[in-house]
Design a protein around this motif. Structure first.
Motif, PDB file in Angstrom:
ATOM      1  N   GLN A   1     -18.489  -8.580 -28.763  1.00 32.40           N
ATOM      2  CA  GLN A   1     -17.322  -8.950 -27.980  1.00 32.40           C
ATOM      3  C   GLN A   1     -17.780  -9.375 -26.587  1.00 32.40           C
ATOM      4  OE1 GLN A   1     -13.721  -8.645 -28.223  1.00 32.40           O
ATOM      5  NE2 GLN A   1     -13.934  -9.581 -26.244  1.00 32.40           N
ATOM      6  N   PRO A   2     -17.967 -10.677 -26.352  1.00 31.24           N
ATOM      7  CA  PRO A   2     -18.587 -11.099 -25.103  1.00 31.24           C
ATOM      8  C   PRO A   2     -17.742 -10.888 -23.860  1.00 31.24           C
ATOM      9  CG  PRO A   2     -17.876 -12.985 -26.399  1.00 31.24           C
ATOM     10  CD  PRO A   2     -17.677 -11.783 -27.258  1.00 31.24           C
ATOM     11  N   THR A   3     -16.433 -10.943 -23.955  1.00 34.27           N
ATOM     12  CA  THR A   3     -15.580 -10.807 -22.771  1.00 34.27           C
ATOM     13  C   THR A   3     -14.416  -9.872 -23.055  1.00 34.27           C
ATOM     14  OG1 THR A   3     -14.253 -12.733 -23.440  1.00 34.27           O
ATOM     15  CG2 THR A   3     -16.118 -13.144 -21.963  1.00 34.27           C
ATOM     16  N   CYS A   4     -13.933  -9.243 -21.984  1.00 27.22           N
ATOM     17  CA  CYS A   4     -12.761  -8.385 -22.115  1.00 27.22           C
ATOM     18  C   CYS A   4     -12.023  -8.349 -20.791  1.00 27.22           C
ATOM     19  CB  CYS A   4     -13.148  -6.977 -22.563  1.00 27.22           C
ATOM     20  SG  CYS A   4     -14.144  -6.081 -21.352  1.00 27.22           S
ATOM     21  N   ASN A   5     -10.810  -7.819 -20.812  1.00 26.13           N
ATOM     22  CA  ASN A   5      -9.971  -7.687 -19.629  1.00 26.13           C
ATOM     23  C   ASN A   5      -9.874  -6.215 -19.255  1.00 26.13           C
ATOM     24  OD1 ASN A   5      -8.858 -10.591 -19.613  1.00 26.13           O
ATOM     25  ND2 ASN A   5      -8.400  -9.889 -21.680  1.00 26.13           N
TER      26      ASN A   5
ATOM     27  N   ILE B   1      -8.273  14.593  -8.987  1.00 26.38           N
ATOM     28  CA  ILE B   1      -9.206  13.641  -9.578  1.00 26.38           C
ATOM     29  C   ILE B   1     -10.013  13.004  -8.454  1.00 26.38           C
ATOM     30  CG2 ILE B   1      -9.438  11.581 -11.013  1.00 26.38           C
ATOM     31  CD1 ILE B   1      -6.707  12.296 -12.218  1.00 26.38           C
ATOM     32  N   SER B   2     -11.309  13.212  -8.469  1.00 17.57           N
ATOM     33  CA  SER B   2     -12.165  12.753  -7.380  1.00 17.57           C
ATOM     34  C   SER B   2     -12.388  11.252  -7.456  1.00 17.57           C
ATOM     35  CB  SER B   2     -13.512  13.468  -7.439  1.00 17.57           C
ATOM     36  OG  SER B   2     -14.219  13.069  -8.605  1.00 17.57           O
ATOM     37  N   PRO B   3     -12.737  10.635  -6.316  1.00 24.10           N
ATOM     38  CA  PRO B   3     -13.092   9.202  -6.349  1.00 24.10           C
ATOM     39  C   PRO B   3     -14.260   8.920  -7.285  1.00 24.10           C
ATOM     40  CG  PRO B   3     -12.743   9.942  -4.092  1.00 24.10           C
ATOM     41  CD  PRO B   3     -12.731  11.166  -4.950  1.00 24.10           C
ATOM     42  N   GLU B   4     -15.213   9.854  -7.393  1.00 26.04           N
ATOM     43  CA  GLU B   4     -16.358   9.664  -8.271  1.00 26.04           C
ATOM     44  C   GLU B   4     -15.919   9.587  -9.731  1.00 26.04           C
ATOM     45  OE1 GLU B   4     -17.538  11.144  -4.454  1.00 26.04           O
ATOM     46  OE2 GLU B   4     -16.166  12.032  -5.930  1.00 26.04           O
ATOM     47  N   LEU B   5     -15.007  10.478 -10.132  1.00 25.48           N
ATOM     48  CA  LEU B   5     -14.523  10.455 -11.512  1.00 25.48           C
ATOM     49  C   LEU B   5     -13.746   9.173 -11.793  1.00 25.48           C
ATOM     50  CD1 LEU B   5     -14.120  11.681 -14.282  1.00 25.48           C
ATOM     51  CD2 LEU B   5     -12.207  13.024 -13.364  1.00 25.48           C
ATOM     52  N   ARG B   6     -12.941   8.731 -10.835  1.00 27.37           N
ATOM     53  CA  ARG B   6     -12.199   7.480 -11.030  1.00 27.37           C
ATOM     54  C   ARG B   6     -13.164   6.314 -11.241  1.00 27.37           C
ATOM     55  NH1 ARG B   6      -6.700   8.070  -9.603  1.00 27.37           N
ATOM     56  NH2 ARG B   6      -6.255   9.985  -8.434  1.00 27.37           N
ATOM     57  N   SER B   7     -14.229   6.292 -10.460  1.00 27.31           N
ATOM     58  CA  SER B   7     -15.221   5.224 -10.607  1.00 27.31           C
ATOM     59  C   SER B   7     -15.909   5.297 -11.970  1.00 27.31           C
ATOM     60  CB  SER B   7     -16.259   5.348  -9.482  1.00 27.31           C
ATOM     61  OG  SER B   7     -17.270   4.373  -9.626  1.00 27.31           O
ATOM     62  N   GLU B   8     -16.202   6.502 -12.434  1.00 24.97           N
ATOM     63  CA  GLU B   8     -16.848   6.677 -13.735  1.00 24.97           C
ATOM     64  C   GLU B   8     -15.934   6.259 -14.881  1.00 24.97           C
ATOM     65  OE1 GLU B   8     -19.719  10.402 -12.361  1.00 24.97           O
ATOM     66  OE2 GLU B   8     -17.856  10.779 -13.455  1.00 24.97           O
ATOM     67  N   LEU B   9     -14.639   6.532 -14.753  1.00 21.83           N
ATOM     68  CA  LEU B   9     -13.691   6.119 -15.793  1.00 21.83           C
ATOM     69  C   LEU B   9     -13.616   4.594 -15.871  1.00 21.83           C
ATOM     70  CD1 LEU B   9     -10.850   8.723 -15.130  1.00 21.83           C
ATOM     71  CD2 LEU B   9     -12.374   8.663 -17.103  1.00 21.83           C
ATOM     72  N   LYS B  10     -13.679   3.951 -14.732  1.00 22.55           N
ATOM     73  CA  LYS B  10     -13.696   2.483 -14.732  1.00 22.55           C
ATOM     74  C   LYS B  10     -14.948   1.959 -15.424  1.00 22.55           C
ATOM     75  CE  LYS B  10     -11.015   2.065 -10.422  1.00 22.55           C
ATOM     76  NZ  LYS B  10     -11.052   1.656  -8.996  1.00 22.55           N
ATOM     77  N   GLN B  11     -16.082   2.603 -15.137  1.00 26.42           N
ATOM     78  CA  GLN B  11     -17.329   2.181 -15.743  1.00 26.42           C
ATOM     79  C   GLN B  11     -17.329   2.415 -17.249  1.00 26.42           C
ATOM     80  OE1 GLN B  11     -19.751   0.489 -14.325  1.00 26.42           O
ATOM     81  NE2 GLN B  11     -20.854   0.393 -16.279  1.00 26.42           N
ATOM     82  N   ALA B  12     -16.604   3.453 -17.690  1.00 29.13           N
ATOM     83  CA  ALA B  12     -16.597   3.815 -19.117  1.00 29.13           C
ATOM     84  C   ALA B  12     -16.032   2.713 -19.998  1.00 29.13           C
ATOM     85  CB  ALA B  12     -15.801   5.106 -19.316  1.00 29.13           C
ATOM     86  N   VAL B  13     -15.141   1.887 -19.472  1.00 21.29           N
ATOM     87  CA  VAL B  13     -14.544   0.816 -20.278  1.00 21.29           C
ATOM     88  C   VAL B  13     -15.046  -0.559 -19.860  1.00 21.29           C
ATOM     89  CG1 VAL B  13     -12.464   2.181 -20.687  1.00 21.29           C
ATOM     90  CG2 VAL B  13     -12.505   0.571 -18.773  1.00 21.29           C
ATOM     91  N   ALA B  14     -16.018  -0.617 -18.952  1.00 23.18           N
ATOM     92  CA  ALA B  14     -16.414  -1.911 -18.368  1.00 23.18           C
ATOM     93  C   ALA B  14     -17.330  -2.721 -19.261  1.00 23.18           C
ATOM     94  CB  ALA B  14     -17.099  -1.677 -17.020  1.00 23.18           C
ATOM     95  N   SER B  15     -18.087  -2.067 -20.158  1.00 23.79           N
ATOM     96  CA  SER B  15     -19.095  -2.785 -20.946  1.00 23.79           C
ATOM     97  C   SER B  15     -18.642  -2.940 -22.384  1.00 23.79           C
ATOM     98  CB  SER B  15     -20.427  -2.025 -20.904  1.00 23.79           C
ATOM     99  OG  SER B  15     -20.861  -1.888 -19.571  1.00 23.79           O
TER     100      SER B  15
END
Length: 625
Positions: free
Chosen positions: A34-38, A15-29
């Protein structure tokens, strides 16, 4: 949102660092409701899991460490599961350590459980028995991707979206999808009651339960009492600790049953609501139910531009898979308070189906009847589908779905035709329909759905046919729960119906009674026709003068979809339907024009078909397909 997950498991490629970063972005917004999330990110050498959850939810994760390297054993619970009360992730992890993966199987609730074992470098996933929480899977370049929504795949640069033509055909025909396909090629849902194990390059899927109907020859004296006890337990364990409750009420049976079961101690903390056009029976009767229990009540009007206003909701929250009848549901996302508990009666059709499907003589005629009543309904008949659709892969989807139906029917674990048909409705219609509705509501609320209780559903499936026919058992259940609520009318169709212990006839209004008397009179046919024409004209004038409150008007609908397309926003619908980028090579424009003209002239009600075509086009535009 409530919960969101985007994960990757190595099945051959790191699993590349780029994919890990994209997975984080996928749940960030989070969505706008729903104004806030954890957020939490679980990173190991063999997998990466990014989590997000609403701020009104507890952390859906429990971990223990062991050994000199402090290797983690982590359990993630997306959803809720229940016994006498809700079971938290820490309790589930303790059970897993004692019993293994079987401790997570068949629990009561809508959930997905994931276990990450760093010592064994293994990921295990379990879906609930009814498959009411979505988790999509996709194999991509030596990795297995797991996401709770299609939107999450947009953040992954290596993912190249393509339309799944079979999934698209299902949407056009039935207004929803029937099996584990999605609208994106190569992306499928994990099936219900599934155990998934991933270790190294090995990915194994197993089913731990299959629904069946064991015929009961005779009614038990306590059948309804037992159902009432189980329904009450299902509701009470889900409402423990609830401080404020929102209860949507309609003119049907499901929300009325839940209202009757509601503990009196919660009445003062419950606010109910009904939505629909101003004169719909759902709003009228919903208000009557609230008044009978002393609940605070609010009537919610629908926006004039219902479909254009809520199309983005349908794409983002329902993954593009939505029928025209479900659009009013999104009105609830503008009501209530974020994070409050919403008590939902969705899924009640599993135990309150109005009419069972029986054999029609020959097996060929019976299967044709099943196809029409359960799958096509108001969607595309084969001839019309062949006229409108010209894309070869889409056209093949029609016969393929019929084969899917036949295969599921042959494998259904039941004896009679009617029982097999029930199981097909269970898997191919209600499960997908209910899942996207409840998932959409979770963008704003903590949704509890007691009628999705797996033990309750299993018990209902095995009740004698005499109790299922004509909703007889369900009506008896409501009479036992609350005679006061049973005395109120039901929004059956165009007119009120009484909630008798048997499926009673509709109550006719004065004009309908006159028309009925005229039809059976001894007058000559010419005079009958002239008098009937006069009555129809009087009825139309009465409807127009009263704004729909009086006269022969269908007040059993939340929305008059056919009229809205013709009158409210016809230019928007036409623009969506005839978008050249969406029609070229896919639809026969002349056949589309004929369908549109027939609808606009009132010759046919094509509202469901028009919506299915428009939603598929909207999905394709959204994904640039």
């Amino acid at each position: 949102m409530s919960w969101s997950i985007a994960a990757a498991l190595s099945t051959g490629a790191a699993i590349s660092p780029e994919l890990r970063s994209e997975l984080k972005q996928a749940v960030a917004s989070p969505p706008s409701f729903q104004p806030t999330c954890n957020n939490y990110h679980l990173e190991t050498t063999f997998c990466h899991i990014s989590l997000a959850w609403s701020d009104w939810r507890n952390k859906p994760l429990a971990e223990v460490t062991s050994g000199p390297n402090n290797a983690r054993l982590s359990l993630i619970l997306l959803g809720e599961c229940f016994e006498a009360a809700s079971i938290n992730p820490r309790e589930l992890l303790a059970r897993y350590q004692q019993q293994g993966i079987t401790a997570l199987e068949g629990l009561n609730g809508r959930y997905i459980a994931l276990v990450v074992d760093e010592v064994r470098q293994r990921l295990q996933v379990v879906t609930d028995a009814l498959g009411l929480r979505k988790l999509y899977q996709c194999e991509l370049s030596g990795q297995l991707l797991l996401c709770s929504s299609l939107e999450s795949f947009r953040a992954i640069s290596a993912f190249r979206p393509r339309l799944d033509h079979y999934g698209a055909a299902q949407l056009l025909i039935t207004s929803h999808l029937c099996d584990e396909h999605s609208l994106l090629e190569g992306v499928t849902l994990l099936p219900p009651a599934t155990r998934l194990q991933c270790q190294g390059a090995t990915v194994q899927h197993e089913r731990y339960w299959t629904p069946s109907i064991e015929s009961a020859d005779a009614e038990r004296d306590d059948s309804i009492e037992r159902m009432m006890a189980e329904a009450s337990q299902a509701l009470n364990c889900r409402l423990q600790g609830t401080e404020r409750l929102m209860l949507p009420l309609s003119g049907g049976l499901d929300s009325r049953l839940l209202a009757g079961l509601l503990p009196p101690s919660l009445h003062s903390r419950t606010h109910s609501c009904s939505y629909g056009h101003s004169h719909s029976y759902d709003r009228r009767i919903g208000q009557k139910v609230a008044r009978a229990l002393g609940l605070a009540h609010q009537s919610l009007s629908l926006p004039t531009q219902l479909y254009s206003d809520y199309q983005q909701c349908a794409l983002g929250l329902a993954d593009g898979e939505i029928s025209i009848e479900a659009f009013p549901l999104f009105r609830l996302l503008e009501a209530g308070t974020p994070g409050e508990t919403l008590l939902s009666g969705y899924a009640g059709d599993w135990i309150s189906a109005k009419k069972l499907l029986h054999e029609q003589g020959s097996m060929e005629a019976s299967m044709a009847h099943l196809w029409q009543k359960l799958y096509v309904r108001m969607g595309f008949q084969e001839g019309l589908f062949a006229q409108v659709v010209c894309h070869p892969e889409l056209k093949r989807g029609y016969q393929r779905l019929q084969q899917t139906m036949q295969s599921a029917f042959d494998q259904a674990r039941a004896d009679s035709f009617a029982e097999k048909a029930q199981l097909l409705e269970f898997w191919h219609r209600q499960r997908r329909y209910v899942t996207y509705q409840l998932s959409a509501l979770e963008a704003r609320f903590r949704v509890v759905a007691p009628l999705c209780d797996s033990e309750l559903v299993k018990r209902w499936l095995c009740l004698p046919m005499s109790l299922k026919e004509g909703q007889r058992g369900y009506r008896q259940l409501i009479h036992k729960v609350s005679p006061a609520l049973a005395a109120l009318p039901v929004a059956g169709s165009r007119r009120y119906q009484s909630l008798g212990l048997e499926n009673t006839e509709e109550r006719l209004d004065a004009l309908a009674r006159l028309q009925q008397s005229l039809a059976s009179s001894g007058l000559n046919e010419g005079l009958k026709w002239r008098l009937n024409t006069g009555l129809k004209g009087a009825g139309r004038l009465l409807v127009k003068a009263s704004g729909g409150w009086l006269g022969p008007h269908n007040r059993g609908l939340l929305v008059h979809h056919d009229q809205d397309i013709r009158q409210q926003n016809p230019q928007w619908f036409k623009q969506q339907l005839f978008d050249p980028a969406m029609t070229e090579g896919v639809y026969d424009v002349r056949a589309l024009q004929q369908l549109w003209d027939e609808h606009c002239r009132g010759l046919q009600d094509h509202s469901v078909r028009i919506n299915n075509l428009i939603m598929l086009s909207a999905f394709r535009r959204h994904w640039s397909l």
